[in-house]
Design a protein around this motif. Sequence first.
Motif, PDB file in Angstrom:
ATOM      1  N   GLN A 238     -94.732  -3.729  -7.285  1.00 17.07           N
ATOM      2  CA  GLN A 238     -94.050  -4.199  -8.498  1.00 17.07           C
ATOM      3  C   GLN A 238     -93.285  -3.044  -9.152  1.00 17.07           C
ATOM      4  OE1 GLN A 238     -97.430  -5.698 -10.633  1.00 17.07           O
ATOM      5  NE2 GLN A 238     -97.369  -7.683  -9.615  1.00 17.07           N
ATOM      6  N   ARG A 239     -92.010  -3.255  -9.373  1.00 15.16           N
ATOM      7  CA  ARG A 239     -91.188  -2.190  -9.946  1.00 15.16           C
ATOM      8  C   ARG A 239     -89.971  -2.781 -10.649  1.00 15.16           C
ATOM      9  NH1 ARG A 239     -89.992  -3.016  -4.751  1.00 15.16           N
ATOM     10  NH2 ARG A 239     -87.852  -2.733  -3.999  1.00 15.16           N
ATOM     11  N   ILE A 240     -89.394  -1.957 -11.498  1.00 19.82           N
ATOM     12  CA  ILE A 240     -88.169  -2.299 -12.197  1.00 19.82           C
ATOM     13  C   ILE A 240     -87.107  -1.293 -11.792  1.00 19.82           C
ATOM     14  CG2 ILE A 240     -87.043  -2.433 -14.457  1.00 19.82           C
ATOM     15  CD1 ILE A 240     -89.774  -3.106 -15.637  1.00 19.82           C
ATOM     16  N   GLU A 241     -85.943  -1.768 -11.451  1.00 26.78           N
ATOM     17  CA  GLU A 241     -84.802  -0.896 -11.194  1.00 26.78           C
ATOM     18  C   GLU A 241     -83.678  -1.315 -12.129  1.00 26.78           C
ATOM     19  OE1 GLU A 241     -83.789  -0.916  -7.058  1.00 26.78           O
ATOM     20  OE2 GLU A 241     -85.694   0.004  -6.439  1.00 26.78           O
ATOM     21  N   THR A 242     -83.198  -0.386 -12.918  1.00 24.43           N
ATOM     22  CA  THR A 242     -82.199  -0.721 -13.930  1.00 24.43           C
ATOM     23  C   THR A 242     -81.034   0.244 -13.879  1.00 24.43           C
ATOM     24  OG1 THR A 242     -81.885  -1.148 -16.296  1.00 24.43           O
ATOM     25  CG2 THR A 242     -83.340   0.658 -15.714  1.00 24.43           C
ATOM     26  N   THR A 243     -79.845  -0.280 -14.156  1.00 22.11           N
ATOM     27  CA  THR A 243     -78.617   0.510 -14.176  1.00 22.11           C
ATOM     28  C   THR A 243     -77.841   0.181 -15.441  1.00 22.11           C
ATOM     29  OG1 THR A 243     -78.450   0.524 -11.756  1.00 22.11           O
ATOM     30  CG2 THR A 243     -76.451   1.025 -12.993  1.00 22.11           C
ATOM     31  N   PHE A 244     -77.414   1.218 -16.146  1.00 23.32           N
ATOM     32  CA  PHE A 244     -76.561   1.073 -17.316  1.00 23.32           C
ATOM     33  C   PHE A 244     -75.207   1.730 -17.020  1.00 23.32           C
ATOM     34  CE2 PHE A 244     -80.692   0.524 -19.152  1.00 23.32           C
ATOM     35  CZ  PHE A 244     -80.510  -0.307 -20.248  1.00 23.32           C
ATOM     36  N   ASN A 245     -74.130   1.053 -17.387  1.00 22.26           N
ATOM     37  CA  ASN A 245     -72.781   1.609 -17.267  1.00 22.26           C
ATOM     38  C   ASN A 245     -72.065   1.431 -18.602  1.00 22.26           C
ATOM     39  OD1 ASN A 245     -72.453   2.191 -14.219  1.00 22.26           O
ATOM     40  ND2 ASN A 245     -73.216   0.094 -14.251  1.00 22.26           N
ATOM     41  N   THR A 246     -71.448   2.487 -19.109  1.00 25.95           N
ATOM     42  CA  THR A 246     -70.706   2.394 -20.367  1.00 25.95           C
ATOM     43  C   THR A 246     -69.352   3.078 -20.225  1.00 25.95           C
ATOM     44  OG1 THR A 246     -71.473   4.478 -21.361  1.00 25.95           O
ATOM     45  CG2 THR A 246     -72.887   2.547 -21.628  1.00 25.95           C
ATOM     46  N   TRP A 247     -68.349   2.525 -20.922  1.00 26.04           N
ATOM     47  CA  TRP A 247     -67.024   3.128 -21.038  1.00 26.04           C
ATOM     48  C   TRP A 247     -66.705   3.316 -22.512  1.00 26.04           C
ATOM     49  CZ3 TRP A 247     -63.859   4.977 -17.271  1.00 26.04           C
ATOM     50  CH2 TRP A 247     -64.146   4.604 -15.949  1.00 26.04           C
ATOM     51  N   THR A 248     -66.127   4.468 -22.835  1.00 25.36           N
ATOM     52  CA  THR A 248     -65.723   4.782 -24.202  1.00 25.36           C
ATOM     53  C   THR A 248     -64.250   5.154 -24.217  1.00 25.36           C
ATOM     54  OG1 THR A 248     -67.932   5.631 -24.712  1.00 25.36           O
ATOM     55  CG2 THR A 248     -66.146   6.274 -26.190  1.00 25.36           C
ATOM     56  N   PHE A 249     -63.495   4.532 -25.114  1.00 27.84           N
ATOM     57  CA  PHE A 249     -62.083   4.851 -25.316  1.00 27.84           C
ATOM     58  C   PHE A 249     -61.902   5.163 -26.797  1.00 27.84           C
ATOM     59  CE2 PHE A 249     -62.646   1.637 -22.068  1.00 27.84           C
ATOM     60  CZ  PHE A 249     -61.940   2.137 -20.986  1.00 27.84           C
ATOM     61  N   ALA A 250     -61.241   6.287 -27.114  1.00 22.79           N
ATOM     62  CA  ALA A 250     -61.143   6.664 -28.519  1.00 22.79           C
ATOM     63  C   ALA A 250     -59.867   7.450 -28.804  1.00 22.79           C
ATOM     64  CB  ALA A 250     -62.350   7.495 -28.932  1.00 22.79           C
ATOM     65  N   ALA A 251     -59.345   7.255 -30.012  1.00 20.22           N
ATOM     66  CA  ALA A 251     -58.293   8.098 -30.582  1.00 20.22           C
ATOM     67  C   ALA A 251     -58.957   8.975 -31.631  1.00 20.22           C
ATOM     68  CB  ALA A 251     -57.198   7.247 -31.207  1.00 20.22           C
ATOM     69  N   VAL A 252     -58.746  10.295 -31.541  1.00 22.48           N
ATOM     70  CA  VAL A 252     -59.499  11.255 -32.341  1.00 22.48           C
ATOM     71  C   VAL A 252     -58.550  12.162 -33.114  1.00 22.48           C
ATOM     72  CG1 VAL A 252     -61.343  12.976 -32.308  1.00 22.48           C
ATOM     73  CG2 VAL A 252     -61.210  11.265 -30.482  1.00 22.48           C
ATOM     74  N   ALA A 253     -58.914  12.488 -34.344  1.00 20.06           N
ATOM     75  CA  ALA A 253     -58.178  13.450 -35.163  1.00 20.06           C
ATOM     76  C   ALA A 253     -59.163  14.468 -35.723  1.00 20.06           C
ATOM     77  CB  ALA A 253     -57.448  12.750 -36.304  1.00 20.06           C
ATOM     78  N   SER A 254     -58.715  15.714 -35.875  1.00 22.50           N
ATOM     79  CA  SER A 254     -59.580  16.738 -36.446  1.00 22.50           C
ATOM     80  C   SER A 254     -58.753  17.837 -37.090  1.00 22.50           C
ATOM     81  CB  SER A 254     -60.496  17.346 -35.379  1.00 22.50           C
ATOM     82  OG  SER A 254     -59.768  18.203 -34.515  1.00 22.50           O
ATOM     83  N   THR A 255     -59.398  18.572 -37.972  1.00 28.83           N
ATOM     84  CA  THR A 255     -58.775  19.759 -38.547  1.00 28.83           C
ATOM     85  C   THR A 255     -58.884  20.918 -37.553  1.00 28.83           C
ATOM     86  OG1 THR A 255     -60.847  20.366 -39.637  1.00 28.83           O
ATOM     87  CG2 THR A 255     -59.290  19.011 -40.888  1.00 28.83           C
ATOM     88  N   LYS A 256     -58.138  22.005 -37.840  1.00 30.67           N
ATOM     89  CA  LYS A 256     -58.115  23.159 -36.933  1.00 30.67           C
ATOM     90  C   LYS A 256     -58.365  24.444 -37.717  1.00 30.67           C
ATOM     91  CE  LYS A 256     -54.629  23.140 -34.031  1.00 30.67           C
ATOM     92  NZ  LYS A 256     -53.246  23.005 -33.517  1.00 30.67           N
TER      93      LYS A 256
END
Length: 341
Positions: A238-256
């Motif tokens: 008895q076992r569990i096999e699990t897979t997670f897949n994620t995608w991230t898309f972003a527009a980013v702004a920052s100070t310098k």
Amino acid sequence: MKRIILFGIVGVFSLGLSAQSDFSDVFAAGVEDAERFSNDYFGPMSEAAIYSMANGWYNSADSKPLGGFEISLVGNITGFKNKEDKKAFLFDEANYTNLQLVGGNDARTDTQLVSSALGDIEGVRVFVEDPNGVLDPQEFTLPSGLASEGLNFVPSAFLQASVGLVKGLEVKARFLPSINFDDDVEFGLFGAGLQYDFTKILPGDKILPVALSAVIGYTNLNASYDFTDQGLLPGENQRIETTFNTWTFAAVASTKLPIINFYGGLGYITGNSETDILGTYSAGVGPFQETVTDPFSLRREVSGVTANMGTKLKLGFFRLNVDYNIAEFNTLTAGINFGLR
């Protein structure tokens, strides 16, 4: 402590089965009922884990120059304390073949809110009745969730590296080496991403006070949990096999600025989880009990808009960052970073 580690890094279904022994009783209702209940029970936890793993891809919009690098330890805490709609679901007898609710005070009801794997509803009694009326009904309590144990968040953690390439382009990689716990739990994580700083192609970009970037990142987690020796359910391998897949898309702004900077992003997260319940199991009641192999798979998909704000402190080679991401599940991210340029 081991159960928390299993939950946060190894996979949400592993904890659910190891921490909630009452869950094994659901198999008494048969495979179809167990699968339906499992989808509703574990689904919200999968969603929270997907949002947790999808965060932490950036701490600035200012991409590194050629040869610049940063190595980070990133941790995410995804909360669900106020997510009442994710901590419970409506149990409706009409959706089940054999599983029925036990009425309180001699009253019968065919629907009731019950706990998901995130929740804290306790003491809901159900029963499985012999369709031929030979055996007495088998009665048991449905499992509660993490909130009943004082946990209101889903954690994730990994190592991440970023390297500057050609003008404005930065490549990223995240990983957690394959780890084995007590010969029954094994897991590993990897991911890759790109960041492109559009301000690097503008004239005088070095004197601009802000940077604007686009970020894309992919994360994969694979985990397995062998619980045959736990004795939760009769059966083998008895076992569990699990897979997670994620995608991230972003527009980013920052100070310098030289030491303290602020950053923020608007993005979109999409992901899925697929969990296979493998091995042989005894399901059903009494003489109607059957042995099934690889009984079912569970799948969850999520997607949604996200927004975050954060700050980064830079002291030579050492940097710290923290940000808060607002989405279907809100996430607090913190990073310890070491870098050059």
